[in-house]
Design a protein around this motif. Structure first.
Motif, PDB file in Angstrom:
ATOM      1  N   ASP A 153       0.825  -1.205   0.000  1.00 28.58           N
ATOM      2  CA  ASP A 153       0.000   0.000   0.000  1.00 28.58           C
ATOM      3  C   ASP A 153       0.864   1.261   0.000  1.00 28.58           C
ATOM      4  O   ASP A 153       2.092   1.196   0.097  1.00 28.58           O
ATOM      5  N   HIS A 154       0.190   2.402  -0.051  1.00 30.68           N
ATOM      6  CA  HIS A 154       0.885   3.690  -0.005  1.00 30.68           C
ATOM      7  C   HIS A 154       1.802   3.711   1.215  1.00 30.68           C
ATOM      8  O   HIS A 154       1.420   3.253   2.296  1.00 30.68           O
ATOM      9  N   PRO A 155       3.027   4.234   1.077  1.00 29.50           N
ATOM     10  CA  PRO A 155       3.982   4.209   2.193  1.00 29.50           C
ATOM     11  C   PRO A 155       3.497   4.923   3.461  1.00 29.50           C
ATOM     12  O   PRO A 155       3.965   4.619   4.552  1.00 29.50           O
ATOM     13  N   ARG A 156       2.547   5.846   3.329  1.00 26.86           N
ATOM     14  CA  ARG A 156       2.053   6.555   4.523  1.00 26.86           C
ATOM     15  C   ARG A 156       0.761   5.958   5.075  1.00 26.86           C
ATOM     16  O   ARG A 156       0.214   6.473   6.054  1.00 26.86           O
ATOM     17  N   ALA A 157       0.260   4.889   4.482  1.00 27.72           N
ATOM     18  CA  ALA A 157      -1.033   4.331   4.898  1.00 27.72           C
ATOM     19  C   ALA A 157      -1.030   3.939   6.378  1.00 27.72           C
ATOM     20  O   ALA A 157      -1.897   4.370   7.137  1.00 27.72           O
ATOM     21  N   LEU A 158      -0.067   3.150   6.804  1.00 29.36           N
ATOM     22  CA  LEU A 158      -0.040   2.680   8.186  1.00 29.36           C
ATOM     23  C   LEU A 158       0.049   3.853   9.160  1.00 29.36           C
ATOM     24  O   LEU A 158      -0.709   3.929  10.131  1.00 29.36           O
ATOM     25  N   THR A 159       0.942   4.778   8.908  1.00 33.40           N
ATOM     26  CA  THR A 159       1.104   5.948   9.776  1.00 33.40           C
ATOM     27  C   THR A 159      -0.176   6.767   9.839  1.00 33.40           C
ATOM     28  O   THR A 159      -0.579   7.228  10.914  1.00 33.40           O
ATOM     29  N   ASN A 160      -0.830   6.953   8.699  1.00 33.53           N
ATOM     30  CA  ASN A 160      -2.071   7.732   8.673  1.00 33.53           C
ATOM     31  C   ASN A 160      -3.168   7.057   9.493  1.00 33.53           C
ATOM     32  O   ASN A 160      -3.911   7.737  10.205  1.00 33.53           O
ATOM     33  N   TYR A 161      -3.286   5.751   9.395  1.00 32.72           N
ATOM     34  CA  TYR A 161      -4.276   5.052  10.209  1.00 32.72           C
ATOM     35  C   TYR A 161      -3.973   5.247  11.696  1.00 32.72           C
ATOM     36  O   TYR A 161      -4.865   5.513  12.497  1.00 32.72           O
ATOM     37  N   GLN A 162      -2.708   5.124  12.056  1.00 33.03           N
ATOM     38  CA  GLN A 162      -2.331   5.279  13.461  1.00 33.03           C
ATOM     39  C   GLN A 162      -2.586   6.707  13.954  1.00 33.03           C
ATOM     40  O   GLN A 162      -3.038   6.899  15.082  1.00 33.03           O
TER      41      GLN A 162
END
Length: 190
Positions: A153-162
């Motif tokens: 997925d987009h490299p910022r996806a995990l951080t954005n969810y968090q």
């Protein structure tokens, strides 16, 4: 056992993918969308628009599992009254992104798909769209909202969810044999 339409018939590329499963149990206030942008539920028949957005939003991230899905199977999901296919629109009628919020399991909701079209990334719309999905889930009475993301997925996806309150529950490693026709050019075998 995977359905037949998920088994590649032709050549495929093998990916080792880390899938992160997250959840939140806290709502967020519904955001004020930027001027000239609206969020609307798309009601049946929605398959052509859904397929277009799924392909265009997910193409760079190897979203593929819904692409070979037969129309009748996809319609069972997207047209269910407890599944919200929400599209973010620009005032001129151009779609900017979408999410699919699945409320079929009562209060245990799932944000099945979420993303922006490439031209909409970097405009601050992702946070507003994600806050809208979270708010909608809890307004509908859910006690938990789940989502998952993966290493493709987009490299910022995990951080954005968090940043929006999602907490990692677990991570699994999966092997995906993706039909080559759905593999982004930059990930294709040489």
């Amino acid at each position: 056992m995977l359905p037949a339409w998920l088994h590649p018939q032709g050549s495929s590329t093998r990916f080792e993918v880390g899938v992160t499963f997250l959840e939140t149990r806290a709502s967020r206030p519904a955001p004020v969308l930027p001027e000239g942008v609206s969020l609307e539920r798309v009601l049946p028949p929605a398959l052509p628009l859904y397929r277009k957005l799924y392909r265009e939003v997910g193409e760079a991230y190897c979203w593929w599992m819904r692409r070979p899905m037969p129309d009748e199977k996809l319609a069972e999901i997207v047209h269910d009254p407890d599944v919200y296919f929400m599209v973010l629109w620009q005032a001129d009628g151009t779609p900017l992104g979408f999410y699919e919020l699945d409320l079929r399991e009562g209060g245990d909701a799932n944000l099945a798909y979420f993303g922006l079209l490439p031209a909409a990334i970097g405009r601050g719309l992702g946070r507003a769209l994600l806050d809208s999905a979270i708010s909608q889930a809890f307004t509908a009475g859910c006690w938990r909202l789940r989502v998952n993301t993966c290493t493709l997925d987009h490299p910022r996806a995990l951080t954005n969810y968090q940043k929006c309150g999602f907490v990692i529950q677990y991570v699994v490693q999966e092997i995906w044999n993706v039909p080559d026709e759905y593999v982004p050019a930059e990930l294709r075998r040489l």
